[in-house]
Design an enzyme around this catalytic site. Structure first.
Site, short mmCIF file in Angstrom:
data_model
loop_
_atom_site.label_atom_id
_atom_site.label_comp_id
_atom_site.label_asym_id
_atom_site.label_seq_id
_atom_site.Cartn_x
_atom_site.Cartn_y
_atom_site.Cartn_z
N LYS A 1 0.75 -1.14 0.02
CA LYS A 1 -0.13 -0.07 0.11
C LYS A 1 0.81 1.25 0.04
O LYS A 1 1.78 1.34 0.79
CB LYS A 1 -0.82 -0.22 1.19
CG LYS A 1 -2.38 -0.07 1.11
CD LYS A 1 -2.89 -0.21 2.35
CE LYS A 1 -4.44 0.11 2.51
NZ LYS A 1 -5.19 0.03 3.85
C1 E4P Z 1 -8.51 1.00 3.63
O1 E4P Z 1 -7.67 0.15 3.33
C2 E4P Z 1 -8.05 1.48 5.20
O2 E4P Z 1 -7.22 0.62 5.86
C3 E4P Z 1 -9.44 1.56 5.85
O3 E4P Z 1 -10.62 1.16 4.92
C4 E4P Z 1 -9.82 2.87 6.53
O4 E4P Z 1 -11.10 2.87 7.07
P1 E4P Z 1 -11.39 3.75 8.20
O5 E4P Z 1 -11.87 5.32 7.59
O6 E4P Z 1 -12.63 3.18 8.95
O7 E4P Z 1 -10.27 3.86 9.13
#
Ligand code: E4P
Length: 226
Positions: free
Chosen positions: A83
């Site tokens: 990522k």
């Molecule tokens: C995506 O890969 C992120 O880890 C995640 O969906 C973020 O979610 P949040 O906004 O609930 O922290």
């Protein structure tokens, strides 16, 4: 549609995998910190339960640092996807990693044109964040819808991974928008199972079954001819 769990918790991952509905996992530094464990060992444990993509996030701000981290992460498990943030340096890293055959997930995407940029650079996944946009008064799902429309329209192979989903309606809308993947917290995945009529129906079936068993028992123990 693929379902990913947005967690770094091995118990949750093992449970969802046993349900037969888990296609992958997304993590981020916040989710990793919540587990309080050494990241390599944690990712390797997660990889015991899921053979689909496991996103592991870089924390460098420059492309060279991201590439260095990415090379290390993919050595932890063969299904790691790296990522990187939606920044110019992040896309520079995507380009370099694509040439090395390392799959990337461009994260922190909040607009359709950011999704287009990630696709142009050759990202494997692009992650529009729905809930965080909703939190600030925008319709987060519009970004998913438009990203799907644009990427499909031009035939980019990049998959749209609807992220920051917080409840079942988000999952439903992401599916209707044509997102390739929905990543969600364990609690949201659990909520997808629930319907009061399922519980009520099950209760009634079991009750009727118990009545039948009692009746049959009473009949079989009654004296012959009675
Ligand atoms: C995506 O890969 C992120 O880890 C995640 O969906 C973020 O979610 P949040 O906004 O609930 O922290």
């Amino acid at each position: 549609m693929l379902f990913f769990l947005d967690t770094a918790n091995p118990d949750q991952i093992r449970t969802a995998a046993a349900w037969g509905v888990l296609d992958g996992v997304t993590t981020n530094p916040t989710l990793m910190a919540r587990e309080g464990r050494e990241p390599k060992a944690l990712v390797q444990e997660i990889a015991r339960w899921v053979s689909g993509p496991i996103s592991v996030e870089t924390t460098s701000l420059d492309a060279e640092g991201m590439v260095r981290e990415a090379r290390e992460f993919v050595g932890w498990a063969p299904n790691v996807v790296v990522k990187v943030p939606m920044t110019p340096e992040g896309l520079r890293a995507v380009t370099a990693l694509r040439e090395e055959g390392i799959r990337t997930n461009v994260t922190l995407v909040f607009s359709p044109v950011q999704a287009l940029l990630a696709a142009k650079a050759g990202a494997y996944f692009v992650s529009p964040f729905v809930g965080r946009l909703d939190d600030v008064g925008h319709v987060g799902m519009d970004v998913v819808r438009q990203a799907v429309e644009i990427l499909r329209g031009y035939g980019y192979p990049t998959k749209v991974l609807a992220a920051s989903l917080r409840h079942p309606l988000h999952v439903l809308e992401a599916a209707r928008a044509g997102a390739d993947i929905a990543t969600m917290p364990f609690g949201t995945l659990e909520q997808l199972f629930r319907h009061p009529l399922t519980d009520l129906g099950l209760e009634r079936f079991l009750e009727d079954w118990r009545k039948l068993q009692a009746e049959l028992l009473a009949r079989s123990s009654a004296p012959a001819g009675s």
